[in-house]
Design a protein around this motif. Structure first.
Motif, PDB file in Angstrom:
ATOM      1  N   VAL A 120       0.841  -1.208   0.000  1.00  0.00           N
ATOM      2  CA  VAL A 120       0.000   0.000   0.000  1.00  0.00           C
ATOM      3  C   VAL A 120       0.871   1.251   0.000  1.00  0.00           C
ATOM      4  CG1 VAL A 120      -1.660   1.319   1.359  1.00  0.00           C
ATOM      5  CG2 VAL A 120      -1.961  -1.145   1.079  1.00  0.00           C
ATOM      6  N   ALA A 121       1.961   1.236   0.764  1.00  0.00           N
ATOM      7  CA  ALA A 121       2.876   2.377   0.766  1.00  0.00           C
ATOM      8  C   ALA A 121       3.481   2.591  -0.621  1.00  0.00           C
ATOM      9  CB  ALA A 121       3.982   2.158   1.793  1.00  0.00           C
ATOM     10  N   GLY A 122       3.794   1.512  -1.330  1.00  0.00           N
ATOM     11  CA  GLY A 122       4.338   1.631  -2.675  1.00  0.00           C
ATOM     12  C   GLY A 122       3.343   2.242  -3.651  1.00  0.00           C
ATOM     13  N   ILE A 123       2.080   1.815  -3.571  1.00  0.00           N
ATOM     14  CA  ILE A 123       1.047   2.387  -4.435  1.00  0.00           C
ATOM     15  C   ILE A 123       0.829   3.858  -4.106  1.00  0.00           C
ATOM     16  CG2 ILE A 123      -1.390   2.238  -5.091  1.00  0.00           C
ATOM     17  CD1 ILE A 123      -1.208  -0.765  -4.351  1.00  0.00           C
ATOM     18  N   ALA A 124       0.788   4.164  -2.809  1.00  0.00           N
ATOM     19  CA  ALA A 124       0.604   5.551  -2.385  1.00  0.00           C
ATOM     20  C   ALA A 124       1.755   6.435  -2.863  1.00  0.00           C
ATOM     21  CB  ALA A 124       0.478   5.622  -0.866  1.00  0.00           C
ATOM     22  N   ALA A 125       2.978   5.896  -2.861  1.00  0.00           N
ATOM     23  CA  ALA A 125       4.130   6.670  -3.328  1.00  0.00           C
ATOM     24  C   ALA A 125       3.983   7.062  -4.792  1.00  0.00           C
ATOM     25  CB  ALA A 125       5.414   5.871  -3.109  1.00  0.00           C
ATOM     26  N   VAL A 126       3.422   6.169  -5.609  1.00  0.00           N
ATOM     27  CA  VAL A 126       3.193   6.478  -7.025  1.00  0.00           C
ATOM     28  C   VAL A 126       2.220   7.646  -7.150  1.00  0.00           C
ATOM     29  CG1 VAL A 126       2.194   5.594  -9.173  1.00  0.00           C
ATOM     30  CG2 VAL A 126       3.723   4.141  -7.814  1.00  0.00           C
ATOM     31  N   VAL A 127       1.147   7.635  -6.373  1.00  0.00           N
ATOM     32  CA  VAL A 127       0.158   8.713  -6.422  1.00  0.00           C
ATOM     33  C   VAL A 127       0.755  10.025  -5.929  1.00  0.00           C
ATOM     34  CG1 VAL A 127      -2.078   9.484  -5.554  1.00  0.00           C
ATOM     35  CG2 VAL A 127      -1.729   7.068  -6.132  1.00  0.00           C
ATOM     36  N   VAL A 128       1.485   9.979  -4.813  1.00  0.00           N
ATOM     37  CA  VAL A 128       2.085  11.193  -4.264  1.00  0.00           C
ATOM     38  C   VAL A 128       3.090  11.793  -5.242  1.00  0.00           C
ATOM     39  CG1 VAL A 128       3.546  12.091  -2.404  1.00  0.00           C
ATOM     40  CG2 VAL A 128       1.691  10.516  -1.870  1.00  0.00           C
ATOM     41  N   LEU A 129       3.889  10.950  -5.878  1.00  0.00           N
ATOM     42  CA  LEU A 129       4.854  11.469  -6.843  1.00  0.00           C
ATOM     43  C   LEU A 129       4.144  12.148  -8.004  1.00  0.00           C
ATOM     44  CD1 LEU A 129       7.861  11.670  -7.580  1.00  0.00           C
ATOM     45  CD2 LEU A 129       7.581   9.574  -8.912  1.00  0.00           C
ATOM     46  N   TYR A 130       3.047  11.557  -8.487  1.00  0.00           N
ATOM     47  CA  TYR A 130       2.272  12.210  -9.548  1.00  0.00           C
ATOM     48  C   TYR A 130       1.826  13.603  -9.101  1.00  0.00           C
ATOM     49  CZ  TYR A 130      -1.809  13.661 -12.159  1.00  0.00           C
ATOM     50  OH  TYR A 130      -2.713  14.407 -12.868  1.00  0.00           O
ATOM     51  N   GLY A 174       6.659  12.456   1.578  1.00  0.00           N
ATOM     52  CA  GLY A 174       5.892  13.400   2.392  1.00  0.00           C
ATOM     53  C   GLY A 174       6.746  14.561   2.854  1.00  0.00           C
ATOM     54  N   ALA A 175       8.010  14.295   3.198  1.00  0.00           N
ATOM     55  CA  ALA A 175       8.919  15.367   3.596  1.00  0.00           C
ATOM     56  C   ALA A 175       9.197  16.308   2.431  1.00  0.00           C
ATOM     57  CB  ALA A 175      10.224  14.763   4.123  1.00  0.00           C
ATOM     58  N   VAL A 176       9.320  15.758   1.223  1.00  0.00           N
ATOM     59  CA  VAL A 176       9.510  16.590   0.034  1.00  0.00           C
ATOM     60  C   VAL A 176       8.293  17.472  -0.208  1.00  0.00           C
ATOM     61  CG1 VAL A 176       9.760  16.508  -2.479  1.00  0.00           C
ATOM     62  CG2 VAL A 176      11.147  15.010  -1.033  1.00  0.00           C
ATOM     63  N   TRP A 177       7.098  16.896  -0.091  1.00  0.00           N
ATOM     64  CA  TRP A 177       5.871  17.680  -0.249  1.00  0.00           C
ATOM     65  C   TRP A 177       5.838  18.846   0.730  1.00  0.00           C
ATOM     66  CZ3 TRP A 177       1.965  17.079   3.757  1.00  0.00           C
ATOM     67  CH2 TRP A 177       0.847  17.895   3.556  1.00  0.00           C
ATOM     68  N   ALA A 178       6.149  18.598   2.003  1.00  0.00           N
ATOM     69  CA  ALA A 178       6.151  19.676   2.999  1.00  0.00           C
ATOM     70  C   ALA A 178       7.238  20.689   2.684  1.00  0.00           C
ATOM     71  CB  ALA A 178       6.352  19.082   4.397  1.00  0.00           C
ATOM     72  N   GLY A 179       8.391  20.218   2.169  1.00  0.00           N
ATOM     73  CA  GLY A 179       9.456  21.144   1.803  1.00  0.00           C
ATOM     74  C   GLY A 179       9.052  22.076   0.674  1.00  0.00           C
ATOM     75  N   ILE A 180       8.309  21.579  -0.293  1.00  0.00           N
ATOM     76  CA  ILE A 180       7.812  22.417  -1.389  1.00  0.00           C
ATOM     77  C   ILE A 180       6.849  23.469  -0.859  1.00  0.00           C
ATOM     78  CG2 ILE A 180       6.435  22.410  -3.502  1.00  0.00           C
ATOM     79  CD1 ILE A 180       7.595  19.636  -4.093  1.00  0.00           C
TER      80      ILE A 180
END
Length: 632
Positions: A120-130, A174-180
């Motif tokens: 599930v974490a792997g699938i979520a990572a694909v969505v977050v990266l998009y 998630g850390a990258v998202w918060a950094g942006i």
């Protein structure tokens, strides 16, 4: 300019939002086609990660035993105990295993419950990266990045394993998202959140989580519109949060009296801080004292990723990704938020990871999953921006990069005769389509021609993703589940050695052996003991009973002296031991281990138990063992 709006830059490249304004996390999907494409990518990601999940048992018995021990009580859960008796801890921090234990608490302890959080974490990572790529560079860039990550073989293999790296990757994103968001808003709360997420990732795999820190720091310092005083203050607060979040559990464990907690596995001074700084820190670079696992590390150097063992795990789109990073650094950089994000953040993360790979002396191929999102992001961003630029030379470079990537994929496949024949048409099609797209892009015949060029380009990129997608799917299709995550067919000597670390089906530790030990343990606290954790891990997994790993994971932890082991036997805390057969080769392989003296003590004071009807005693690494009985 309204919130979330984007404009075209001087080269026709999509630029970021207006200064000081934050777009919503969810990017606007501009068309039904884009929505359908995103759905297809997520569905592909889910199929690769969920198909047949759990049918091959527990890939990593050492970690599975830790989760089962955590379920026996809060004390074992908090201190990350490897065994139900709380004798020695696992050699990693507990957060990733807590998540697996929580799932097992509700779904029951079985392979699927341990593997599901990682998938599930792997699938979520694909969505977050998009989301992260699309919000700055458009849906096309986000889709390419998501597709590349979805089919990256090492990522799929890791997401189907109970090693917690997939959770680490999701926390890092998630850390990258918060950094942006921090750069866009300047608000301190985003710095706190980004640092806290990196700290949580540290509590999954320790120093491996810090690979993103240089890129995040440089990105903030160079891109923020805050005054330098505010930047330094923000960095100071973020650093404090990072330290507290990373080390609060470590300090709490080390502050607990040693008699009231498990021995810290894979440390020489019974210290979590030493474990973090040495075994899970400096030793990963130096390779010193890495024991038998050192043999799994390819030779170091700047071209290490091109080695046979590694290139098939992450390298399928490496030429295109590296060209995208270099073009972003040297050719297409613009002083806009979007380009600073691409150049300073994603490229910085990728280059830091490649530097670590080049230097690491103690290295497993699945560590590559940590930088896979960065490679996918620079690929998606680079392809779209090179395509949209008005510079003819850059568009030619894009086409040449696609051709070079197709040739590199053929280079990877040339060692696999059967698969090279099957996948060669996809590589040829990608190369031809890239050339066609280039010529179409130079034709000024209006919207229909440009639309056709876009479609042809998309097909070329999809063609390049066929080979890595097939490579990622071979493991699920064949039903293989090695202890150390590794993708592709099991045809090379290296893959054979990895696959030899065969996972066990539930109960494969032999219920006959477990039943025999239970009948004859005589009230002992420990059902059986062994030098290595992997010797007794299958018994813990299958029975839930306490088993003693008196040498820890690598068999070198100075936990007990011969006198202390003698006292345990004398007080009937343990009666049986599983030890490697005393052949000269085995004796030589462990002769330098600190706890070889304990092995010698067992062989001198206990006798081999040749009970009838006991099956061959094979541990989770395929090593034959001999059963010893102490006392009558």
């Amino acid at each position: 300019m309204s919130q979330g709006q984007a404009v075209a830059g001087p080269d026709g490249v999509r630029c970021d939002r207006a200064p000081g304004r934050i777009a919503h996390l969810k990017p606007r999907i501009e068309s039904a086609q884009e929505k359908a494409a995103l759905t297809a990518v997520v569905l592909l990601s889910a199929i690769l990660r969920l198909y047949g999940l759990g049918e091959q048992g527990y890939p990593n018995q050492y970690y599975a035993a830790t989760v089962r021990s955590m379920l026996t009580g809060w004390h074992n859960a908090y201190f990350s105990s490897f065994d139900p008796a709380g004798f020695v801890s696992v050699d990693k921090p507990p957060l990733g295993f807590w998540i697996q234990a929580l799932t097992a608490k509700f779904l029951g302890f079985h392979p699927l419950s341990l593997l599901l959080p990682e998938a599930v974490a792997g699938i979520a990572a694909v969505v977050v990266l998009y989301v992260l790529v699309a919000r700055g560079f458009g849906g096309a860039a986000g889709l390419i990045a998501a597709l590349v990550l979805a089919v990256t073989p090492v990522t799929v293999a890791t997401d189907r394993n109970n090693t917690p790296d997939s959770i680490l990757v999701l926390l890092t994103l998630g850390a990258v998202w918060a950094g942006i968001y921090l750069v866009e808003s300047g608000r301190l709360r985003w710095a706190v959140l980004s640092a806290a997420l990196v700290g949580l990732a540290f509590n999954v795999k320790m120093a491996q989580a810090f690979l993103v820190l240089p890129a995040l720091t440089v990105y903030f310092v160079m891109s923020s519109r805050l005054s330098w005083r505010r930047r330094l203050l923000t960095l100071g607060v973020a650093g404090l949060v990072l330290i507290v979040t990373s080390f609060v559990w470590i300090i709490s464990v080390d502050s607990t009296p040693a008699t009231q907690r498990p021995y810290v596995g894979s440390s020489t001074h019974n210290s979590e801080l030493q474990l973090a700084l040495q075994y899970n820190g400096l030793e990963r670079i130096s390779g010193v004292a890495s024991g038998g696992n050192q043999a799994a590390s390819p030779a170091r150097g700047p071209l290490r990723l091109l080695d046979y063992e590694l290139r098939s795990q992450l390298g399928w789109l490496l030429p295109l990704g590296l060209v995208s990073a270099v073009v972003g650094l040297l050719v297409l950089q613009r002083r806009t938020e979007a380009w600073r994000q691409a150049v300073l953040l994603w490229s910085g993360w990728l280059l830091t990871g490649l530097a670590f790979i080049s230097l690491a002396g103690y290295f497993h191929p699945y560590y590559l999953a940590t930088i896979a999102p960065a490679l996918a992001a620079v690929t998606g961003i680079g392809v779209v921006t090179m395509w949209r630029t008005r510079r003819s030379a850059v568009r030619w470079l894009l086409s040449l990069s696609v051709l070079a990537t197709a040739l590199f994929q053929w280079y990877i496949l040339r060692d696999y005769d059967a698969w090279s024949v099957r996948l060669l048409p996809a590589l040829g099609a990608a190369a031809v389509l890239s050339v066609c797209a280039l010529f179409l892009s130079h034709m000024r015949n209006g919207d229909p021609t440009r639309r056709l060029a876009q479609i042809v380009s998309a097909l070329a990129i999809i063609g390049l993703c066929v080979a890595p997608g097939v490579w990622a799917g071979i493991g699920p299709w064949q039903g293989s589940s090695p202890v150390l995550p590794y993708a592709g067919p099991r045809t090379s000597a290296f893959q054979t050695s990895i696959s030899a670390l065969a996972s066990r089906q539930p109960g494969q530790a032999s219920w006959m052996l477990i039943a025999y030990l239970q009948r004859n343990r005589g009230g002992a606290q420990f059902l059986v003991g062994g030098l290595y954790a992997d010797t007794v891990a299958p018994i813990i997994v299958d029975s839930g009973q306490a088993a003693l790993a008196f040498g820890g994971f690598l068999g070198r932890d100075p936990i007990l002296s011969p006198q202390q082991l003698s006292a345990m036997v004398r007080h009937k805390r343990i009666r049986y031991f599983l030890l490697e057969h005393a052949s000269p080769s085995v004796s030589a392989s462990v002769s330098q281990e600190p706890d070889q003296r304990l092995v010698v003590w067992v062989r001198r004071h206990c006798s081999s138990d040749h009970a009838r009807n006991l099956p061959s005693l094979i541990d989770s690494y395929g090593v034959p063992n001999e059963l010893y009985r102490c006392g009558r």
